[in-house]
Design an enzyme around this catalytic site. Structure first.
Site, short mmCIF file in Angstrom:
data_model
loop_
_atom_site.label_atom_id
_atom_site.label_comp_id
_atom_site.label_asym_id
_atom_site.label_seq_id
_atom_site.Cartn_x
_atom_site.Cartn_y
_atom_site.Cartn_z
N ASP A 92 0.84 -1.19 0.00
CA ASP A 92 0.00 0.00 0.00
C ASP A 92 0.88 1.25 0.00
OD1 ASP A 92 -1.75 2.14 0.75
OD2 ASP A 92 -3.15 0.67 1.55
N LYS A 145 0.22 13.72 -16.53
CA LYS A 145 -0.88 14.65 -16.56
C LYS A 145 -2.18 13.91 -16.22
CE LYS A 145 -2.82 15.69 -20.60
NZ LYS A 145 -3.84 14.69 -20.92
N HIS A 175 2.80 13.11 -23.08
CA HIS A 175 3.30 12.32 -24.21
C HIS A 175 3.26 13.10 -25.52
CE1 HIS A 175 -1.00 11.72 -25.04
NE2 HIS A 175 -0.63 11.37 -26.25
N LYS A 179 6.03 13.47 -29.34
CA LYS A 179 5.68 13.07 -30.70
C LYS A 179 6.63 13.69 -31.72
CE LYS A 179 0.72 12.21 -30.20
NZ LYS A 179 0.61 10.98 -30.96
N GLU A 213 -10.83 13.64 -33.49
CA GLU A 213 -10.85 12.20 -33.26
C GLU A 213 -12.16 11.65 -33.79
OE1 GLU A 213 -8.79 10.81 -29.37
OE2 GLU A 213 -9.80 12.69 -28.87
N ASP A 232 -8.91 18.08 -21.20
CA ASP A 232 -8.27 16.86 -21.70
C ASP A 232 -7.19 17.15 -22.73
OD1 ASP A 232 -7.89 14.09 -21.99
OD2 ASP A 232 -9.27 14.00 -23.68
N HIS A 237 -2.25 19.78 -24.74
CA HIS A 237 -1.72 19.43 -26.06
C HIS A 237 -1.74 20.62 -27.03
CE1 HIS A 237 -1.65 15.54 -24.46
NE2 HIS A 237 -2.74 15.04 -24.99
N LYS A 323 -14.44 14.94 -30.03
CA LYS A 323 -14.68 13.51 -30.22
C LYS A 323 -15.77 13.29 -31.26
CE LYS A 323 -12.22 11.87 -26.61
NZ LYS A 323 -11.12 10.88 -26.75
#
Length: 475
Positions: A92, A145, A175, A179, A213, A232, A237, A323
């Protein structure tokens, strides 16, 4: 573990401790990235997995083999070398005994990299335990993040981290910064001289960044209810892309020089006016598992940004993400101002010149130009000069970033002031109760988004691949 003084920022790590070793992030991203680092000869230090799963080392090794198989990592010798680096501590995170066992597993390591692949709510618990167990001395820490959910929480998280770690030892991993296409934006800007003369408010009319997306929330409704599109991808980004596009040339290619220039851009961002925001939600989102039947969370957002700087004053930056849009693609379109005089009158094509950068999933650069139509009349047509870029054996984002963190290179990681300045720009549009417009899956979001973009062209919609996209004149 041998006690050590303050960590040298460029001291290579001599161990990697993975908190959350049995979780999805390690399974889907981190283990395949470690495999690639081993394959390239960039990882040879002990890897200690830590989790509360009731597992033993053999179960962790089986999990790693399963991860590599699903990730297409097929070289058995490389996989064997990675598994040979593994050890495991089960316990734990709130139990000091867990960290005593981590300390024992580290042996003589003096500069471990502590990777917190765990929910953000557990960050304070783990960093305090690291301090109590004297595991923070000489160590670096990587956190995933989101870095907070608004400006106040980001500031509070930074304060907690700084109780135990110097800023130079904190690696906030996004991430997107790893890229290859995103880094290519920087290279194109500062390794080529032809862009600089026009890269300013005198020649640039507007900048558009679209991150589309063609999937929904994919069963992650509960997560999305806590974030939404702005938190998000836009706050992190897309603002990172804005930073790369708008920054001044750094003094050198080093991490601090690069991050200094990005911070200047974020500090020059005017807080977003809620009137310059359009939020949307695709029809069917409220039926997703974990989503409230009366949810007001956006799955689409479009906004107008302004940068209060000498270079970019008066140039609108339009950001759009969502989305269930027609394609999955991220593109930048830099629209240039029209020539001051129409030498060839009304027959000059109406579409402005532009530069188009495709940064995902494929990579390309294109230039929109006008050329003469064949014939006696001085009439023109629009063409696109297209540069395709295909390279083999590119590093995946997590591979690059974990390798950099192990080496002590912070260039592609977010800094404290950078994170807080980015939050400050979008803070005024969080939880403001702005209208939420419905849109059908497979469309480019609610029609209201078109009212944001000034000028003749409207939004430039990415196509399914780098060579296909919807120009304004085809509408």
């Amino acid at each position: 573990m041998v006690p050590a003084g303050l960590n040298d920022a460029h001291q290579p790590a001599d161990a990697l401790v993975l908190f959350g070793a049995t979780g999805d992030l390690c399974f889907k991203k981190i283990f395949p990235s470690l495999y690639q680092l081993v394959r390239r000869g960039r990882l040879s230090v002990p890897v200690i997995g830590v989790a509360k799963a009731g597992w033993n080392l053999d179960q962790l090794k089986a999990r790693v083999h399963d991860s590599l198989a699903k990730g297409g990592c097929t070289d058995a010798a490389v996989a064997s070398r990675l598994v040979g680096l593994l050890s495991y501590v089960d316990g734990d995170y709130a139990d000091p005994a867990t960290f005593t066992r981590v300390r024992a597993s580290l042996g003589q390591a003096q500069h471990p990299l502590m990777y917190l692949a765990i929910p953000p709510s557990m960050f304070p618990v783990v960093v305090k335990q690291l301090n109590t167990a004297h595991l923070d001395a000489g160590a670096r820490v990587v956190i995933e993040k989101p870095f907070g959910h608004d400006l106040a929480s980001a500031h509070a998280l930074n304060q907690t981290l700084h109780e135990f770690f110097d800023e130079r030892d904190i690696y906030r991993i996004d991430h997107y910064l790893g890229k290859e296409p995103v880094q290519n934006l920087l290279f194109l800007r500062f390794a080529n001289s032809f862009l600089e003369p026009i890269w300013n408010r005198n020649y640039v009319a507007s900048v558009q960044i679209t991150m589309a997306e063609n999937i929904g929330v994919e069963g992650r409704g509960r997560f999305y209810e806590e974030t939404g599109c702005i938190r998000d991808v836009i706050q992190n980004h897309l603002l990172q892309v804005v930073g790369f596009l708008a920054m001044e040339a750094p003094l050198n290619g080093g991490g601090e020089a690069l991050r200094d220039e990005k911070v200047k851009v974020f500090r020059a961002l005017k807080p977003v006016d809620p009137r310059h925001l359009v939020r949307g939600q695709f029809n069917g989102y409220r039926k997703e598992p974990g989503v409230a039947p009366d949810s007001k969370v956006e799955t689409f957002a479009a906004l107008k940004l302004e940068i209060d700087s000498w270079r970019w004053g008066g140039v609108p930056f339009y950001l759009r993400a969502g989305k269930n849009l027609p394609v999955t693609a991220t593109e930048v379109v830099v629209e240039l101002r029209a020539p001051p005089v129409k030498v060839f009158g009304v027959d000059t094509p109406g579409q402005p010149n532009y530069l188009r950068f495709r940064v995902g999933p494929d990579v390309a650069t294109a230039i929109g130009a006008h050329v003469k139509l064949a014939g006696e009349a001085m009439r023109g047509r629009d063409v696109e000069l297209f540069l395709d870029q295909k390279q083999g054996d590119e590093m995946e984002p997590y591979e690059r970033l974990i390798g950099d963190a192990l080496a002590g290179d912070s260039t592609l990681f977010a800094r404290e002031d950078e994170v807080e300045a980015a939050w400050a720009a979008v803070d005024p549009i969080l939880n403001t109760g702005t209208p939420l417009y419905p849109y059908e899956p497979g469309t480019w979001g609610p029609a209201e988004a078109s009212t944001l973009v000034d000028g003749l062209c409207g939004w430039h919609d990415p196509g399914a691949d780098a060579r296909s996209w919807t120009r304004w004149l085809e509408r």
